[in-house]
Write a protein that holds these residues in place. Structure first.
Motif, mmCIF file in Angstrom:
data_model
loop_
_atom_site.group_PDB
_atom_site.id
_atom_site.type_symbol
_atom_site.label_atom_id
_atom_site.label_comp_id
_atom_site.label_asym_id
_atom_site.label_seq_id
_atom_site.Cartn_x
_atom_site.Cartn_y
_atom_site.Cartn_z
ATOM 1 N N ASN A 32 0.987 -1.064 -0.124
ATOM 2 C CA ASN A 32 0.072 0.036 -0.028
ATOM 3 C C ASN A 32 0.981 1.110 -0.019
ATOM 4 O OD1 ASN A 32 -1.798 2.053 0.217
ATOM 5 N ND2 ASN A 32 -2.553 1.054 2.332
ATOM 6 N N TYR A 33 0.990 1.932 -1.042
ATOM 7 C CA TYR A 33 1.705 3.039 -1.063
ATOM 8 C C TYR A 33 1.069 4.277 -0.249
ATOM 9 C CZ TYR A 33 4.366 0.574 -4.514
ATOM 10 O OH TYR A 33 5.405 -0.550 -5.351
ATOM 11 N N GLY A 34 -0.111 4.144 -0.174
ATOM 12 C CA GLY A 34 -0.812 5.117 1.010
ATOM 13 C C GLY A 34 -0.889 6.324 0.374
ATOM 14 N N PRO A 35 -1.476 7.638 0.732
ATOM 15 C CA PRO A 35 -1.732 8.758 -0.097
ATOM 16 C C PRO A 35 -0.231 9.636 -0.622
ATOM 17 C CG PRO A 35 -1.950 9.118 2.308
ATOM 18 C CD PRO A 35 -1.601 7.623 2.012
ATOM 19 N N ASN A 41 2.869 21.496 -12.523
ATOM 20 C CA ASN A 41 2.990 22.571 -13.110
ATOM 21 C C ASN A 41 3.416 23.758 -11.942
ATOM 22 O OD1 ASN A 41 2.905 21.590 -15.519
ATOM 23 N ND2 ASN A 41 1.268 22.690 -16.257
ATOM 24 N N ASN A 42 3.885 23.023 -10.621
ATOM 25 C CA ASN A 42 3.950 23.812 -9.579
ATOM 26 C C ASN A 42 2.637 24.495 -9.087
ATOM 27 O OD1 ASN A 42 6.721 23.317 -9.218
ATOM 28 N ND2 ASN A 42 7.352 24.827 -10.713
ATOM 29 N N GLU A 43 1.707 24.300 -9.666
ATOM 30 C CA GLU A 43 0.281 25.125 -9.291
ATOM 31 C C GLU A 43 -0.785 24.206 -8.782
ATOM 32 O OE1 GLU A 43 -0.873 26.460 -13.160
ATOM 33 O OE2 GLU A 43 0.584 28.201 -13.164
ATOM 34 N N ARG A 44 -0.918 23.106 -9.413
ATOM 35 C CA ARG A 44 -2.130 22.276 -8.888
ATOM 36 C C ARG A 44 -1.496 20.973 -8.238
ATOM 37 N NH1 ARG A 44 -6.741 20.691 -13.721
ATOM 38 N NH2 ARG A 44 -7.682 19.183 -12.089
ATOM 39 N N GLU A 45 -2.382 20.572 -7.243
ATOM 40 C CA GLU A 45 -2.080 19.449 -6.502
ATOM 41 C C GLU A 45 -2.887 18.328 -6.405
ATOM 42 O OE1 GLU A 45 -0.622 20.778 -2.522
ATOM 43 O OE2 GLU A 45 1.360 21.220 -3.091
ATOM 44 N N LEU A 46 -2.798 17.376 -6.647
ATOM 45 C CA LEU A 46 -3.679 16.256 -6.485
ATOM 46 C C LEU A 46 -3.390 15.258 -5.456
ATOM 47 C CD1 LEU A 46 -3.827 14.997 -10.497
ATOM 48 C CD2 LEU A 46 -5.339 16.809 -9.464
ATOM 49 N N ASP A 47 -4.247 14.865 -4.403
ATOM 50 C CA ASP A 47 -4.045 14.046 -3.510
ATOM 51 C C ASP A 47 -4.537 12.516 -3.913
ATOM 52 O OD1 ASP A 47 -2.762 15.488 -1.412
ATOM 53 O OD2 ASP A 47 -4.571 16.714 -1.263
ATOM 54 N N ILE A 48 -3.862 11.583 -4.215
ATOM 55 C CA ILE A 48 -4.368 10.550 -4.735
ATOM 56 C C ILE A 48 -3.803 9.276 -4.080
ATOM 57 C CG2 ILE A 48 -4.606 11.472 -7.010
ATOM 58 C CD1 ILE A 48 -1.562 9.084 -6.771
ATOM 59 N N GLN A 49 -4.319 7.970 -4.045
ATOM 60 C CA GLN A 49 -3.944 6.833 -3.668
ATOM 61 C C GLN A 49 -2.772 6.357 -4.442
ATOM 62 O OE1 GLN A 49 -4.897 5.792 -0.774
ATOM 63 N NE2 GLN A 49 -3.566 4.016 -0.657
ATOM 64 N N GLY A 50 -1.539 6.105 -3.865
ATOM 65 C CA GLY A 50 -0.436 5.522 -4.828
ATOM 66 C C GLY A 50 -0.621 4.230 -5.203
ATOM 67 N N CYS A 110 2.504 6.266 -18.931
ATOM 68 C CA CYS A 110 1.706 5.261 -18.560
ATOM 69 C C CYS A 110 2.838 4.157 -18.016
ATOM 70 C CB CYS A 110 1.273 4.621 -20.120
ATOM 71 S SG CYS A 110 2.810 3.848 -21.006
ATOM 72 N N GLN A 111 3.938 4.307 -18.036
ATOM 73 C CA GLN A 111 4.989 3.307 -17.373
ATOM 74 C C GLN A 111 5.235 3.758 -16.071
ATOM 75 O OE1 GLN A 111 5.759 0.508 -19.139
ATOM 76 N NE2 GLN A 111 3.936 1.286 -20.003
ATOM 77 N N VAL A 112 5.350 4.888 -15.732
ATOM 78 C CA VAL A 112 5.709 5.749 -14.382
ATOM 79 C C VAL A 112 4.576 5.351 -13.371
ATOM 80 C CG1 VAL A 112 6.597 7.602 -12.996
ATOM 81 C CG2 VAL A 112 6.949 7.343 -15.340
ATOM 82 N N LYS A 113 4.741 4.431 -12.232
ATOM 83 C CA LYS A 113 3.633 4.360 -11.162
ATOM 84 C C LYS A 113 3.847 5.306 -10.413
ATOM 85 C CE LYS A 113 2.220 -0.433 -11.560
ATOM 86 N NZ LYS A 113 2.125 -1.744 -10.859
ATOM 87 N N VAL A 114 2.794 5.803 -9.621
ATOM 88 C CA VAL A 114 3.108 7.043 -8.585
ATOM 89 C C VAL A 114 2.950 6.193 -7.399
ATOM 90 C CG1 VAL A 114 1.859 8.976 -7.474
ATOM 91 C CG2 VAL A 114 1.739 8.598 -9.906
ATOM 92 N N ARG A 115 4.344 6.123 -6.830
ATOM 93 C CA ARG A 115 4.463 5.348 -5.520
ATOM 94 C C ARG A 115 4.954 6.465 -4.495
ATOM 95 N NH1 ARG A 115 7.464 1.871 -9.361
ATOM 96 N NH2 ARG A 115 6.323 -0.257 -9.241
ATOM 97 N N ASN A 116 5.065 7.680 -4.811
ATOM 98 C CA ASN A 116 5.454 8.710 -3.652
ATOM 99 C C ASN A 116 4.968 9.687 -4.300
ATOM 100 O OD1 ASN A 116 8.212 7.412 -4.850
ATOM 101 N ND2 ASN A 116 8.003 9.596 -5.482
ATOM 102 N N ASP A 117 5.345 11.079 -3.545
ATOM 103 C CA ASP A 117 5.012 12.246 -4.136
ATOM 104 C C ASP A 117 5.849 12.571 -5.497
ATOM 105 O OD1 ASP A 117 3.630 12.335 -1.857
ATOM 106 O OD2 ASP A 117 4.669 14.119 -0.909
ATOM 107 N N ILE A 118 5.229 13.101 -6.345
ATOM 108 C CA ILE A 118 6.051 13.580 -7.584
ATOM 109 C C ILE A 118 5.543 14.965 -7.799
ATOM 110 C CG2 ILE A 118 6.207 10.977 -8.287
ATOM 111 C CD1 ILE A 118 4.103 11.365 -10.664
ATOM 112 N N ASP A 119 6.314 15.313 -8.878
ATOM 113 C CA ASP A 119 6.285 16.963 -9.476
ATOM 114 C C ASP A 119 6.178 16.720 -10.891
ATOM 115 O OD1 ASP A 119 6.483 19.262 -9.579
ATOM 116 O OD2 ASP A 119 8.170 19.674 -8.477
#
Lengths: 367, 155
Positions: A32-35, A41-50, A110-119
């Motif tokens: 579980n990568y958690g939230p 673009n340094n402007e908008r933030e999305l809180d998602i489940q990793g 499509c290949q990069v999984k979100v496993r932590n905070d990303i920019d």
């Protein structure tokens, strides 16, 4: 001795395979990568489940990165910049990324999984891409393997697009495909008719999405589209133009010619449309009709091998050969291409061979 | 047949519809390894290897490519060939990087009218993995049929 050696190799291989399987299963069911936070673009933030691919994460948030293969990692279209948090470039990405792109942190979403905070950085215009709930209201047979599908927009009820752009169609799960997939198709309708979208689709033998469109999609069915995407469009210059297309490559030129008519364009254009036989030609009357309203336009259908008894009196041969016969010199011209990758490559070669500058040749292989 | 985890994973991918409509196995209930072994035996009985078959298929595809989807007659064999390409790529189901242009080559025997079709991915799967797809799969190639049509010069 040999048996001991083989046994050792077998045991080590089995342990390796078992560990790999455990890792895959853990990744799928346990980890579980958690939230996580995606900063755009340094402007908008999305809180998602990793845990999901970036392309999917953004799509769930109604941010659509263009992708022609629906996230299978086979088209290389869904590029974006991942400034931090993307991890190392994966072997599945490298065939699609130049050294310069890798140095600039360009990745396949499509290949990069979100496993932590990303920019990440994406073009601002992607925020204008919308998902459309539509209903298929008309299916028209154009040839034995091409059909024109009309999709009436329901929500939102209107679309703004530039002639030449494409949209993505969501192919749902069906007998031939256990997953939803997206596929890209050029828009084949007049940009002024903003309450529906026409697509011209050629059946790909055993293709996942085209098989669904031809064998399962019926008039009255709900269909999801998203877009518009793409940079394939007329330039702002006055240079004379050569259009070359084959098969469903007809689609963007329907849209482009409609737009030329809307703007009373007098720009010179010749449109070579190639078919293998006369049965592959379609919409010839519609295209010829543009000659009456566009002063500098001419439509030239070309048949590679006319059937016996077809009484074909038009151009004969490959579409590229017809272009070569018509023009000794194409310097000063612009070329616009749409069709199969092989046809695009062959036509681009002919264009440059006749003196057309490479940067004046426009095409979108995935449109 | 006892399968390793790797073989099980491969079979799962081949039976799934993730990469091609309907998957690569069709209605074949045999394990992929069994299919490969039995096809290799059949080819051997016919006096050929998977590599030779793939090489002939690749030659015919290359011959037809410049005709952009139009038929071309073979100079010496009684065959006519066409090769049509489509947007996109096909991915090899084996666990290695392998993407192939979505191109379909069709070969017709000039006398019998019998046809067979394959993709560039089929050529790769036959050359590298000896895999002709499962029976009932859209692009299943029967070794006997291939040999009868493509290798008349040897039979």
């Amino acid at each position: 001795m040999v048996i001991d050696f083989l046994l050792t190799v077998l045991i080590i291989s089995s342990i390796g395979a078992a560990l790999a399987l455990v890792l895959v299963l853990c990744e799928k069911y346990v980890v579980n990568y958690g939230p996580c936070k995606v900063t755009i673009n340094n402007e908008r933030e999305l809180d998602i489940q990793g845990g999901s691919p970036l392309l999917t994460v953004l799509r769930d948030e109604k941010i659509f990165i263009p992708s022609a293969c629906g996230g299978r990692g086979t088209c290389g279209v869904c590029k974006c910049i991942i400034k931090t948090g993307g991890g190392p470039v994966l072997p599945t990405e490298t065939p699609f990324l130049t050294k310069e792109e890798q140095a600039a942190d360009v990745r396949l979403s499509c290949q990069v999984k979100v496993r932590n905070d990303i920019d990440i950085e994406i073009p601002e215009e992607l925020f204008n891409i919308r998902e459309y709930e539509t209903v298929c209201t008309e299916i028209e047979e154009l040839t034995y393997d091409m059909r024109r599908f009309r999709f009436e927009l329901k929500e939102p009820p209107m679309i703004k697009f530039t002639a030449g752009q494409f949209i993505q169609l969501l192919c749902p799960k069906y007998k031939g495909s256990s997953e939803e997939v997206y596929r890209a198709y050029s828009i084949a309708s007049d940009p002024q008719q903003n309450n529906f979208i026409d697509l011209i689709i050629r059946l790909v033998p055993n293709g996942i999405c085209t098989t669904w469109c031809f064998d399962y999609l019926k008039e009255g069915d709900a269909v999801k589209l998203n877009g518009p995407y793409g940079d394939f469009r007329l330039s702002d210059s006055d240079a004379p133009m050569i259009f070359v297309a084959g098969g469903s490559g007809m689609a963007p030129f329907v849209s482009i010619l409609s737009e030329m008519q809307n703007t009373n364009s007098t720009r010179r254009a010749r449109y070579f449309f190639g078919g293998n036989t006369t049965k592959d030609l379609c919409m010839a009357e519609e295209m010829k009709a543009f000659e009456d309203v566009l002063e500098g336009f001419e439509f030239i259908p070309v048949v590679a091998t006319p059937e016996e008894g077809s009484n074909w009196t038009g151009e004969v041969g490959l579409v590229t050969e017809a272009v070569q016969r018509a023009y000794p010199d194409l310097s000063g011209y612009e070329g616009y291409l749409c069709g199969s990758p092989g046809m695009i490559d062959a036509a681009a070669k002919v264009f440059t061979g006749l003196g057309m500058s490479e940067d004046k040749i426009y095409y979108d292989k995935f449109a | 047949m006892k399968q390793s985890p790797r073989d099980r994973k491969l079979e799962e991918v081949l039976r799934s519809t993730k990469l091609v409509a309907g998957g690569f196995m069709g209605t074949d209930t045999r394990h992929p390894i069994e299919i490969i072994e039995q096809d290799v035996i059949e080819l051997g009985r016919l006096g050929l290897t998977a590599g030779q078959v793939a090489e002939r298929m690749a030659q015919l595809t290359e011959l037809a490519k410049p005709r952009l989807g139009n038929w071309i007659d073979h100079a010496t064999l009684k065959l006519r060939i066409k090769s049509e390409d489509y947007k996109g790529t096909l991915v090899c189901p084996w666990p290695h990087p392998g993407r192939f242009e979505k191109r379909i080559t069709t070969v017709e025997h000039a006398e019998t009218g019998k046809q067979i079709s394959w993709t560039d991915l089929n050529i790769h799967m036959i050359a590298e993995h000896g895999f002709f797809e499962g029976k009932g799969a859209f692009f299943r190639l029967e070794p006997t049929e291939i040999v009868n049509i493509l290798f008349e010069d040897l039979t």
